[in-house]
Motif scaffolding. Sequence first.
Motif: not given
Length: 375
Positions: A261, A263, A265-266, A268, A285, A296, A300-301
């Motif tokens: 992980e 952190d 979000p976009c 995989e 995104c 992405c 992040g997005c």
Amino acid sequence: DDYIDCTEDICDPELDCQFIPRDEFCDDGIDCTNDYCDLEFGGCRHELTDTCNDGIACTEDECTDEGCVFTPNDDSCGTSEGCVVYYCDLNDGCQQVLNDDLCNDDLFCSNDSCNEDGTCNNILDNANCDDYIDCTDDVCTLYGCENTCVDANCDDGIPCTIDICTPNGCEHKYVDGYCDDGHDCTCDTCVGASGDSDGCAYEVIEDSCDDGVDCTDDSCDLETGCVNEPNDEACDDEICCTIDTCTADGCEHEVDISICEDDIPCTEDMCTEQGCEYNLRDYMCDDNFDCSIDRCTCEGCYHDYSECEDMSSIPKPDVGEWVWNPTTESWQLAGSPPYNEEWSYIFNEDTKQWEPVQLISGEEEAQAPSHVQGA
């Protein structure tokens, strides 16, 4: 010569031949005979006399051709009673003796003796039955000696031996079975005094605890037996995102995606044979506006609204309820702001992004909070 041995033959000129008897010529050396020369008899005569007397009352004294003979007469000393015997001694006369032989009960192991009153003692004596074998109980009975083998007399204090008394003495048989500790991984042997307190020696059998599972540490504990300790380190597949565990069936490698992980979000997040992989996925995104370009990035997005004609339709940060202000031609947060302040967003034509501003006493002070994307 008159041919008589005991005469002295001489020739006397006046008397002619003379034959003079000489008794001394007849001495036979026997004190009790009267020796003399008898011319009529034609030689020596030896008459027995009663001169034999030894002064012992119980002997019969007799003169024989051999000389005095003194024959003891036991009967003249009295009648024997039981084992008390009276007899005539040639030197001391009548004597009394306790004859133990007359008390013989034909038992080898009894001590037979005669009492002065003529009665017998027949005492059974175990010592007379000693067969010189340490482990037998030797007993004198009315039937003779009994020598009984007693195994308990051979006890050597070693639990793993069978102690036996034989006619040749003690024998100690080592029995390995008595050393069985219940552990298949040990070779249990009875070695006697050279072993442990129980006489046993316990030797670990190499590889006897192998459970067929490569990741266990197999060993033999003399107290508990086989120990098969799971060793997770032996299952290390060198993939950082797997949890490697040793089980009864062998190694198990469980993927723990949380390790990967990031952190963002976009992205995989994936766990592969090479470890964690992070794939940027633009579709994650998507803000559902056809006019925006959604990407992405490692941060992040990112949403590019430069192609959008209607600015009022551009999405706003999800920080509360927004209302459109036609005067400022901007969206602003609804509600009464605490401390006479509220947040508002103004669209930046240059960056094509919504940027936050903080309203304080009617004045605008641009201040971009960290949660705003693209700021």
